[in-house]
Scaffold this active site. Sequence first.
Site, PDB file in Angstrom:
ATOM      1  N   GLY A   1      13.845  -2.924  -8.183  1.00 10.61           N
ATOM      2  CA  GLY A   1      15.230  -3.068  -8.017  1.00 10.61           C
ATOM      3  C   GLY A   1      15.882  -4.395  -8.825  1.00 10.61           C
TER       4      GLY A   1
ATOM      5  N   GLY B   1       6.624 -12.841  -0.773  1.00  6.92           N
ATOM      6  CA  GLY B   1       5.416 -13.516  -1.546  1.00  6.92           C
ATOM      7  C   GLY B   1       5.673 -13.858  -2.942  1.00  6.92           C
TER       8      GLY B   1
ATOM      9  N   ILE C   1       0.495  -9.609   3.309  1.00  5.79           N
ATOM     10  CA  ILE C   1      -0.872  -9.583   4.222  1.00  5.79           C
ATOM     11  C   ILE C   1      -1.838  -9.832   3.063  1.00  5.79           C
ATOM     12  CG2 ILE C   1       0.027  -7.648   5.304  1.00  5.79           C
ATOM     13  CD1 ILE C   1      -1.299  -5.626   3.707  1.00  5.79           C
ATOM     14  N   ASP C   2      -1.859  -9.887   1.657  1.00  6.07           N
ATOM     15  CA  ASP C   2      -2.801 -10.039   0.858  1.00  6.07           C
ATOM     16  C   ASP C   2      -3.376 -11.669   0.981  1.00  6.07           C
ATOM     17  OD1 ASP C   2      -2.549  -7.545   0.099  1.00  6.07           O
ATOM     18  OD2 ASP C   2      -2.139  -8.047  -1.839  1.00  6.07           O
TER      19      ASP C   2
ATOM     20  N   MET D   1      -6.349  -3.087   1.307  1.00 10.03           N
ATOM     21  CA  MET D   1      -5.513  -3.493   0.323  1.00 10.03           C
ATOM     22  C   MET D   1      -6.074  -5.084  -0.138  1.00 10.03           C
ATOM     23  SD  MET D   1      -1.551  -2.677   1.492  1.00 10.03           S
ATOM     24  CE  MET D   1      -1.022  -1.038   1.460  1.00 10.03           C
ATOM     25  N   GLY D   2      -5.564  -5.205  -1.324  1.00 12.80           N
ATOM     26  CA  GLY D   2      -5.963  -6.468  -1.790  1.00 12.80           C
ATOM     27  C   GLY D   2      -5.876  -6.490  -3.255  1.00 12.80           C
TER      28      GLY D   2
ATOM     29  N   GLU E   1      -8.839  -2.796  -2.860  1.00 11.09           N
ATOM     30  CA  GLU E   1      -8.239  -1.859  -3.793  1.00 11.09           C
ATOM     31  C   GLU E   1      -8.291  -2.286  -5.191  1.00 11.09           C
ATOM     32  OE1 GLU E   1      -4.201  -1.453  -2.723  1.00 11.09           O
ATOM     33  OE2 GLU E   1      -3.923  -3.542  -3.207  1.00 11.09           O
TER      34      GLU E   1
ATOM     35  N   ARG F   1     -18.880   8.949   3.461  1.00 10.54           N
ATOM     36  CA  ARG F   1     -17.426   9.177   3.691  1.00 10.54           C
ATOM     37  C   ARG F   1     -16.601   7.937   3.469  1.00 10.54           C
ATOM     38  NH1 ARG F   1     -19.489  13.409   4.197  1.00 10.54           N
ATOM     39  NH2 ARG F   1     -19.432  14.949   5.902  1.00 10.54           N
TER      40      ARG F   1
ATOM     41  N   LEU G   1      -1.532   1.387   7.142  1.00 15.65           N
ATOM     42  CA  LEU G   1      -1.599   1.244   8.648  1.00 15.65           C
ATOM     43  C   LEU G   1      -1.943  -0.509   8.630  1.00 15.65           C
ATOM     44  CD1 LEU G   1      -4.217   3.838   9.697  1.00 15.65           C
ATOM     45  CD2 LEU G   1      -1.726   3.510  10.517  1.00 15.65           C
TER      46      LEU G   1
HETATM   47  O1  F6P Z   1       1.943  -6.812  -1.288  1.00 17.69           O
HETATM   48  C1  F6P Z   1       0.778  -6.573  -1.284  1.00 17.69           C
HETATM   49  C2  F6P Z   1       0.371  -4.961  -1.144  1.00 17.69           C
HETATM   50  O2  F6P Z   1      -0.074  -4.871   0.343  1.00 17.69           O
HETATM   51  C3  F6P Z   1      -0.670  -4.791  -2.080  1.00 17.69           C
HETATM   52  O3  F6P Z   1      -2.115  -5.042  -1.475  1.00 17.69           O
HETATM   53  C4  F6P Z   1      -0.563  -3.421  -2.110  1.00 17.69           C
HETATM   54  O4  F6P Z   1      -1.280  -2.959  -3.650  1.00 17.69           O
HETATM   55  C5  F6P Z   1       0.864  -3.299  -2.222  1.00 17.69           C
HETATM   56  O5  F6P Z   1       1.151  -4.138  -1.452  1.00 17.69           O
HETATM   57  C6  F6P Z   1       1.134  -1.823  -2.022  1.00 17.69           C
HETATM   58  O6  F6P Z   1       2.464  -1.836  -2.313  1.00 17.69           O
HETATM   59  P1  F6P Z   1       3.366  -0.530  -2.055  1.00 17.69           P
HETATM   60  O7  F6P Z   1       3.603  -0.242  -0.557  1.00 17.69           O
HETATM   61  O8  F6P Z   1       4.788  -0.795  -2.602  1.00 17.69           O
HETATM   62  O9  F6P Z   1       2.466   0.769  -2.495  1.00 17.69           O
END
Ligand code: F6P
Length: 355
Positions: free
Chosen positions: A72, A111, A135-136, A178-179, A231, A273, A280
């Site tokens: 936005g 962030g 969270i990162d 994530m990361g 990721e 797997r 989550l």
């Molecule tokens: O803000 C960090 C994060 O958690 C990243 O690790 C991740 O790539 C991203 O958010 C995912 O964001 P969205 O919910 O917009 O897909």
Amino acid sequence: MAGQRPRIGILTGGGDCPGLNAVIRAVVKASFMRGWDAVGFLNPAQTMELDYKAMGYLLVQGGTILGTSNRGRFAAKTGAGEVHRIPDEILREAKANVDGMGLLGLVCVGGDGSLTIAQQLFEAGVPVVGVPKTIDNDLEATVMTFGFDSAVCCATDALDRLHTTAESHSRVMVLEVMGRHAGWIAISAGISGGGDVILIPEIPFSWEKVCEAVARREKAGKRFTLVVAAEGAKPAGGSLVGRSGGADREMRLGGIGALAAAEIEKRIGKETRVCVLGHLQRGGGPTSFDRLLCTRFGTRAVQLIADKQFGRMVALKPPDTVSVPITEAIGRLKRVTVDGELVGTARALGISFGD
Ligand code: F6P
């Protein structure tokens, strides 16, 4: 605004994260204790009064009652680190809004992207203070952001569960967490959850080395392997796995886990797997550590407003919370140190980074 109680504002920006509501609660309660009212911004044009008596359950409730968005007209980042300047007219509008409401200060919880906006608002004359969220955990100038511990606990719990099924079936299980730019969640959960291979953005890996680690375990009689992949991890010389996030948006990452599983199966024939933890790890309530951190951050943010310390962000510098200029936190990311203690701890246990 004669006769009105002093008021402060609060907004939450960027991706959501456990503990946002706990920060709101702390800000509202600490304001009330000073005889101030608090108002929340649902978006730049819409606000809600925050009644301190309605704050109880917010300590444990995930998400944010104010809503949030990472896109936005107030989005300051569009991937690959480029910073977009918010147009002056929007900044002027925001300042006029805050002035018109007679706010003593505005708490911006976010962030790197949201705090970049907060800094631009501050430079436009808005009395802003920042609270570091993600969270990162990749924000500079604070030892930890809130939400990180909750995400790590979630990923560790997932690994505990994957451990038993991996062992029962003698499989490789890959957990994708994530990361985007930093592997803090992967390395912290990887060590805490007994991972065997950890792939993080900071350490380019090779599929050969990943497969070697699995084969080494087989040879040692360990017929299962846990792989944790951030990721944003990628093979040396390779590229990020994901797809376009659309116009003006960062790439949507995801898929490195599935790729790792396919490569391991193809290269050494070991049944593999994948589990993608996804949102989550961002949903749900905060851990007790995060509840405490959010409460400390929120109350200190109110203190900063009382002291007219604008343009500053609260930060964790154990054992205390402190404040730093927002400019110290934005524009560069805090990444896992490749030769640091955390990586050393993992290597000392025989954990492979695929390098
Ligand atoms: O803000 C960090 C994060 O958690 C990243 O690790 C991740 O790539 C991203 O958010 C995912 O964001 P969205 O919910 O917009 O897909």
